[in-house]
Design a protein around this motif. Structure first.
Motif, PDB file in Angstrom:
ATOM      1  N   SER A 226     -59.411 -25.419  19.881  1.00 36.15           N
ATOM      2  CA  SER A 226     -58.366 -25.126  19.143  1.00 36.15           C
ATOM      3  C   SER A 226     -58.775 -24.011  18.252  1.00 36.15           C
ATOM      4  O   SER A 226     -58.289 -23.928  17.029  1.00 36.15           O
ATOM      5  N   ALA A 227     -59.151 -23.094  18.826  1.00 34.75           N
ATOM      6  CA  ALA A 227     -59.542 -21.677  18.259  1.00 34.75           C
ATOM      7  C   ALA A 227     -58.312 -20.897  17.649  1.00 34.75           C
ATOM      8  O   ALA A 227     -57.334 -21.063  18.395  1.00 34.75           O
ATOM      9  N   LEU A 600     -54.463 -36.662  11.569  1.00 36.66           N
ATOM     10  CA  LEU A 600     -54.182 -36.670  12.819  1.00 36.66           C
ATOM     11  C   LEU A 600     -53.764 -35.256  13.160  1.00 36.66           C
ATOM     12  O   LEU A 600     -53.204 -34.579  12.732  1.00 36.66           O
ATOM     13  N   ARG A 601     -54.634 -34.744  14.183  1.00 37.15           N
ATOM     14  CA  ARG A 601     -54.308 -33.367  14.905  1.00 37.15           C
ATOM     15  C   ARG A 601     -53.984 -33.277  16.267  1.00 37.15           C
ATOM     16  O   ARG A 601     -54.389 -34.080  16.937  1.00 37.15           O
ATOM     17  N   ALA A 602     -53.409 -32.184  16.465  1.00 39.41           N
ATOM     18  CA  ALA A 602     -53.102 -31.894  18.017  1.00 39.41           C
ATOM     19  C   ALA A 602     -52.877 -30.510  18.237  1.00 39.41           C
ATOM     20  O   ALA A 602     -52.414 -29.627  17.162  1.00 39.41           O
ATOM     21  N   GLU A 678     -55.661 -25.168  27.217  1.00 42.25           N
ATOM     22  CA  GLU A 678     -56.569 -26.231  26.643  1.00 42.25           C
ATOM     23  C   GLU A 678     -55.524 -26.908  25.819  1.00 42.25           C
ATOM     24  O   GLU A 678     -54.578 -26.458  24.837  1.00 42.25           O
ATOM     25  N   VAL A 679     -55.540 -28.320  25.598  1.00 43.17           N
ATOM     26  CA  VAL A 679     -54.882 -29.289  25.056  1.00 43.17           C
ATOM     27  C   VAL A 679     -55.885 -30.349  24.205  1.00 43.17           C
ATOM     28  O   VAL A 679     -56.546 -30.675  25.050  1.00 43.17           O
ATOM     29  N   VAL A 680     -55.810 -30.308  23.105  1.00 40.57           N
ATOM     30  CA  VAL A 680     -56.556 -31.333  22.356  1.00 40.57           C
ATOM     31  C   VAL A 680     -55.770 -32.200  21.316  1.00 40.57           C
ATOM     32  O   VAL A 680     -54.707 -31.607  20.646  1.00 40.57           O
ATOM     33  N   ALA A 695     -62.189 -39.078  16.507  1.00 40.65           N
ATOM     34  CA  ALA A 695     -62.256 -39.082  18.254  1.00 40.65           C
ATOM     35  C   ALA A 695     -61.060 -38.252  18.608  1.00 40.65           C
ATOM     36  O   ALA A 695     -60.074 -38.074  17.992  1.00 40.65           O
ATOM     37  N   ASN A 696     -61.481 -37.658  19.612  1.00 40.98           N
ATOM     38  CA  ASN A 696     -60.697 -36.537  20.285  1.00 40.98           C
ATOM     39  C   ASN A 696     -60.606 -36.579  21.669  1.00 40.98           C
ATOM     40  O   ASN A 696     -61.613 -37.043  22.505  1.00 40.98           O
ATOM     41  N   TYR A 697     -59.351 -36.221  22.461  1.00 43.37           N
ATOM     42  CA  TYR A 697     -59.218 -35.996  23.717  1.00 43.37           C
ATOM     43  C   TYR A 697     -59.167 -34.623  24.210  1.00 43.37           C
ATOM     44  O   TYR A 697     -58.601 -33.748  23.385  1.00 43.37           O
ATOM     45  N   TYR A 698     -59.834 -34.074  25.259  1.00 41.64           N
ATOM     46  CA  TYR A 698     -59.566 -32.616  25.471  1.00 41.64           C
ATOM     47  C   TYR A 698     -59.245 -32.474  26.981  1.00 41.64           C
ATOM     48  O   TYR A 698     -59.595 -33.331  27.902  1.00 41.64           O
ATOM     49  N   TYR A 699     -58.338 -31.740  27.263  1.00 46.96           N
ATOM     50  CA  TYR A 699     -58.133 -31.428  28.554  1.00 46.96           C
ATOM     51  C   TYR A 699     -57.961 -29.787  28.843  1.00 46.96           C
ATOM     52  O   TYR A 699     -57.653 -28.962  27.645  1.00 46.96           O
ATOM     53  N   ARG A 700     -58.381 -29.143  29.971  1.00 42.26           N
ATOM     54  CA  ARG A 700     -58.822 -27.798  30.105  1.00 42.26           C
ATOM     55  C   ARG A 700     -58.614 -27.577  31.508  1.00 42.26           C
ATOM     56  O   ARG A 700     -58.660 -28.341  32.429  1.00 42.26           O
ATOM     57  N   THR A 701     -57.726 -26.475  31.932  1.00 43.19           N
ATOM     58  CA  THR A 701     -57.615 -25.998  33.231  1.00 43.19           C
ATOM     59  C   THR A 701     -57.866 -24.443  33.284  1.00 43.19           C
ATOM     60  O   THR A 701     -57.182 -23.755  32.341  1.00 43.19           O
ATOM     61  N   THR A 702     -58.492 -24.010  34.280  1.00 38.14           N
ATOM     62  CA  THR A 702     -58.674 -22.443  34.461  1.00 38.14           C
ATOM     63  C   THR A 702     -57.909 -21.944  35.548  1.00 38.14           C
ATOM     64  O   THR A 702     -57.752 -22.609  36.776  1.00 38.14           O
ATOM     65  N   LYS A 703     -57.333 -20.832  35.493  1.00 40.82           N
ATOM     66  CA  LYS A 703     -56.437 -20.276  36.387  1.00 40.82           C
ATOM     67  C   LYS A 703     -56.664 -18.775  36.866  1.00 40.82           C
ATOM     68  O   LYS A 703     -57.009 -18.013  35.892  1.00 40.82           O
TER      69      LYS A 703
END
Length: 951
Positions: A226-227, A600-602, A678-680, A695-703
């Motif tokens: 989340s930079a 709470l963060r997103a 990236e989604v956090v 507690a955090n959930y992370y999703y990432r995909t590279t294209k």
């Protein structure tokens, strides 16, 4: 040239309008002044002061009672508030770290201004103004955790971070680690010195040219997720904040010592039932000495700081015995010098000038990272004598209490040599066995890489209360010129390859070469932390990146041995990439209860992948390049005579079966820059007085990753075969040697053999990748003698495997088991805990850390011969095989003794790898005589003695 450099620095220092910082190396204090009934108190006088500041800062609270102080150096602060008809308010012990915003709610009591209310409430622990996720190692942690005393072994302690090597007592301190975090591609790293990104321009652009003195750091800040928009990279962002002087003379002198006599016996693994020597690093001796001091030249006006380090490391290389059975010793040497000046110009201007110098010398460097070879003889190692330095300056101007301008400039210079060892003669050649994973004779090349970077950043930071809430605006730009060269030659311009002891192939090169690549990178960013109704903060950021890389006009010297094969030795200006990308960074933070103790963060962000000169080098024929030929050792002498590989038995010229380097390579003019999404999302809660859990959930995909197609031999030209077309196994079924199952491979008709037209482009197949993780963390700041940091990550990284820019997606044999692989440093479970406890009566301090990683994926391969196009290397399964799990536990005991009030002497005992775990961390992945043979282990348990003197 010198005049140009001086002018560049002076212009950066003199800039007084829009300015920058790559990322905050300072903190902020914000809040609201109210009365006892909760009504705002506009116009209240608010001031902050700290030993880290030369002058206090003061401002007036806005109409909504809000106030914000920015650009505050890391340290402990005191806040004072006064207003007519109210008692004065004082609050101390507010701890700020780089990038942290402390939020205060200040209730004033009605009364006489001569009365003061002293508040001893706990310092704020949650950053309510940002969705940024990371870890800050403050001075206390840097000095007291048992690590290898380098940035990488410290960063290892951060939750979610994985690394390609595991340090025990400094055993890896002379190698930088390649790190990944939450699905980032390994090597997506940015190194900042005092907020100024200064990566090594070479390679993929994600490494550093500089090895640092850990005792010269005030803080080591890690941004992992989340930079904000001002941060370029979506992987591990490392911000090293140097110490400075102060109004009091202070300093340290430290010495640390490891020796083989303090080391446990290594527990040798077995291979085929026989114990084997494995491990590149049982320690013979490590000596680490540092000294630093800082103080005033003029009180409150001019502070100076200086630091020095001398480190020498010698280690056994058990996995690479000499022919007589003796064990080689690798000796490595590092020196550092740091000089820092801080000058206050008037009340509003702060000037900082820093000089960093480093020598990183490895006298017997094994080149496993470059070749994949694991067992390298003494003669086949590299000799690395590497000087580097950085000159850096910054000017901060307080235009108004709410507006700060910041200018930064820096210059990095590096000479990175990988030379032949002194005993290598011009007739010695590199001899590589791909199955046995051995390299003997000489290194694969003799190389010098000069590199330089100029970088200028400017930014503005403005705090405002109003406009439907309060705002912290940041905006700026960044510009850099980068240069890297590759000056190389190969003995006899050949490398001989064997396959399990049998003559296999010959690499033919075009040396000597003198290649140069230049790239410019620039960016604009803007972001706003917009707090609505005191509880909801929106992080709204947008970043624009411009990247321009090209190959300047250049000419190679005449080819030494094969001039007729490489007649073209010059190129004119050639464009490589011109990218313009826009990256949104948005997020939201919700103060759930309005008391600053639950958030709470997103967030969602797009991140461009780092780029260096490797892309330009992949298409420049002036880089070391050549051809691959099939070799039959007709006379059995183990040396490739030209008639054994350059001609056929009939005397006709042989046809190459492969190409090396940039031979016959062009680049897609519409090439896109690789990037990731990236989604956090997560929840953070303060519990007890000084503990934060999350507690955090992370999703990432590279294209849009980049590799090659060979358009002269397209994938449609290959013909499927289930039996070997030719060679000693002609007609026999092809079998997966690992699974024992039948294997379909692909033969290239002879009309296409030796045809090369490589095309560098984005590979759509690699878009099929995804990372998912859940992570739980807990952190306790140092108080009441205890400090703690822990994290547990459950993760998965799967997708289509890619082997880099030169990977050929036209060869269907290379695509076997490419999809649905476990990728990179995919450790299913990662658990870390580190901390310190100091017993209050005896002052005995106990520090510790523990790390657990699921073993990383192994990608087993085998080289199959008997095809028209030559040998083919095939992945035998999609990386479901794994290395063993890794567990490392370290502990430190120390007891400071104070004498004459101002001097502290502290003996230290570190015990590393206290369980003496010798987990295997690397095995040979190539099928053959050494398949899955252990190569590297966790170093054995060792004790390190230290003595720290502080004044």
């Amino acid at each position: 040239m010198k005049f140009t450099r001086i002018l560049f620095l002076l212009s950066a220092m003199a800039a007084s309008q829009a300015c920058i910082a790559q990322v905050a190396i300072t903190g902020s204090i914000t809040g609201t002044v109210t009365d006892s009934a909760g009504a705002v108190v506009p116009g209240a006088s608010v001031s902050v002061q700290s030993p880290e500041m030369m002058t206090p800062k003061t401002l007036k609270a806005a109409q909504d009672g809000g106030f914000t102080f920015t650009q505050l150096p890391p340290g402990r602060y005191e806040v004072k508030v006064s207003a007519p008809n109210f008692k004065d308010y004082e609050r101390s012990n507010i701890l700020l770290t780089a990038g942290f915003t402390a939020t205060l709610n200040i209730p004033l009591a009605i009364g006489n201004a001569s009365e003061t209310v002293n508040v001893s409430a706990a310092a704020p622990l949650l950053n309510l103004k940002s969705t940024q996720i990371g870890t800050t190692f403050d001075l206390h942690m840097l000095q007291n955790l048992p690590t290898g005393r380098d940035p990488w072994s410290t960063i290892e302690q951060a939750p979610g971070v994985t690394t390609d090597q595991f340090d025990v007592g400094g055993s890896k301190s002379y190698y930088q680690s390649t790190m990944s975090v939450h699905g980032s591609i390994p090597g997506q790293m940015a190194y900042s010195l005092n907020g100024l990104k200064l990566n090594w321009p070479g390679g993929g652009g994600g490494a550093t040219a500089f090895y640092s003195d850990p005792d010269s750091f005030q803080e080591l800040q890690i941004i992992t997720d989340s930079a904000p928009a001002e941060v370029s990279v979506g992987g591990v962002y490392i911000n090293m904040v140097s110490k400075s002087g102060s109004n009091q003379l202070h300093g340290t002198a430290n010495v640390y010592y490891d020796t083989n006599a303090l080391q446990s016996q290594i527990q040798e693994p077995t291979y085929n039932g026989v114990p084997v020597h494995a491990g590149n690093g049982p320690i013979v001796m490590i000596r680490d000495l540092t000294a630093n001091a800082g103080g005033p030249i003029l009180k409150d006006r001019w502070w100076i700081y200086g630091g020095w380090r001398y480190l020498i490391t010698s280690e056994q290389l058990l996995s690479i015995p000499r022919p007589d059975g003796s064990i080689p010793i690798s000796v490595n040497h590092q020196t550092n010098t740091t000089m820092q000046n801080d000058i206050q110009i008037g009340m509003r201007n702060h000037l900082g000038v820093t000089w960093w110098y480093n020598e990183q010398n490895q006298y017997s460097r094994r080149n496993t990272a470059a070749t994949g070879i694991q067992f390298t003889s003494d003669a086949a190692a590299w000799r690395q004598i590497e000087p580097a330095y950085v000159v850096q300056g910054d000017l901060t101007t307080q235009i108004t209490p709410n507006l700060v301008l910041d200018s930064r400039a820096g210059y990095l210079h590096l000479t990175f040599p990988l030379r032949y060892e002194p005993q290598v003669t011009p007739t010695d050649i590199a001899v590589e066995d791909i199955s046995l994973s051995t390299l003997t004779g000489a290194a694969t090349e003799n190389l010098v890489e000069p590199a330089a970077e100029w970088r200028l950043n400017q930014s503005a930071q403005y705090a405002h209360s109003g406009w439907w809430g309060s705002h912290e605006f940041r905006a700026g730009w960044d510009y850099a010129y980068n240069f890297s060269g590759l000056y190389a030659n190969v003995n006899q311009d050949i490398v001989a390859l064997f396959n399990n002891g049998n003559a296999y192939e010959v690499y033919q090169y075009d040396g000597p070469t003198r290649e140069r690549t230049i790239f410019f990178e620039g960016s604009l960013f803007g972001q706003d932390a917009w707090t609505i109704s005191r509880r909801l903060t929106l992080d709204l950021g947008l970043r624009f990146d411009h990247f321009h890389e090209y190959e300047p006009t250049q000419t190679n010297p005449p080819a030494a041995f094969f001039a007729s094969y490489f007649p073209n030795r010059s190129i004119t200006h050639e464009e490589v990439a011109l990218w313009k990308d826009v990256s949104p960074r948005v997020g939201a933070s919700w103060d759930v209860r309005g008391n600053g103790k639950s958030v709470l963060r997103a967030s969602f962000g797009r991140y461009d992948l780092t780029e260096g000169t490797s892309l330009g080098e992949s298409i420049n024929p002036n880089v070391l390049s050549g051809y691959v030929y099939t070799w039959k050792d007709l006379n059995g002498d183990g040396y490739p005579q030209q008639n054994e590989w350059l001609t056929t038995p009939s005397g006709a010229p042989a046809t190459p079966v492969g190409a090396l380097g940039a031979v016959h390579v062009t680049i897609d003019p519409h090439l896109s820059r690789p990037y990731s999404y990236e989604v956090v999302g997560g929840y953070q809660q303060q519990v007890l007085r000084d503990v934060v859990v999350s507690a955090n959930y992370y999703y990432r995909t590279t294209k849009d990753q980049i590799a090659q197609y060979n358009n002269a031999a397209p994938i449609t030209a290959y013909e499927p075969v289930t039996t070997f077309p030719s060679g000693p196994n002609a007609g026999k079924p092809i079998t997966n040697v690992y699974t024992g199952q039948p294997l379909t491979m692909y033969n290239l008709p002879s009309a296409y053999v030796g045809k090369f037209a490589f095309y560098t482009t984005n590979i759509a197949a690699t878009n099929n990748n995804q990372y998912n993780a859940v992570e739980f963390t807990a952190q306790k700041r140092f108080s009441r003698g205890l400090e703690l940091l822990t994290g547990f990550t459950v993760q998965s990284m799967t997708g289509t495997y890619i082997a880099g820019v030169s990977d050929n997606f036209s060869d269907p044999n290379l695509n076997i088991n490419r999809a649905n692989s476990n990728l990179d440093q995919d450790a299913t479970y990662v658990f870390k805990i580190s901390g310190q406890y100091q017993e209050p009566r005896t002052k005995l301090s106990v520090s510790f850390n523990y790390e657990h990683y699921t073993g990383y994926p192994i990608r087993p391969t085998n080289a199959y011969t008997g095809f028209t196009q030559g040998a083919e290397t095939v992945a035998l399964e999609p990386s479901t095989l794994r290395e063993p799990n890794v567990d490392i536990a370290n502990i430190r005991f120390a007891r400071p003794t104070t004498f004459h009030q101002h001097y502290i002497l502290e003996p230290v005992l570190d015990l590393f790898n206290i369980t003496n775990s010798n987990s295997i961390v690397t095995k040979v992945a190539t099928y053959g005589g050494n398949f899955l043979k252990p190569v590297d282990l966790i170093n054995p348990r060792i004790a390190r003695f230290g003595l720290k003197f502080t004044f």
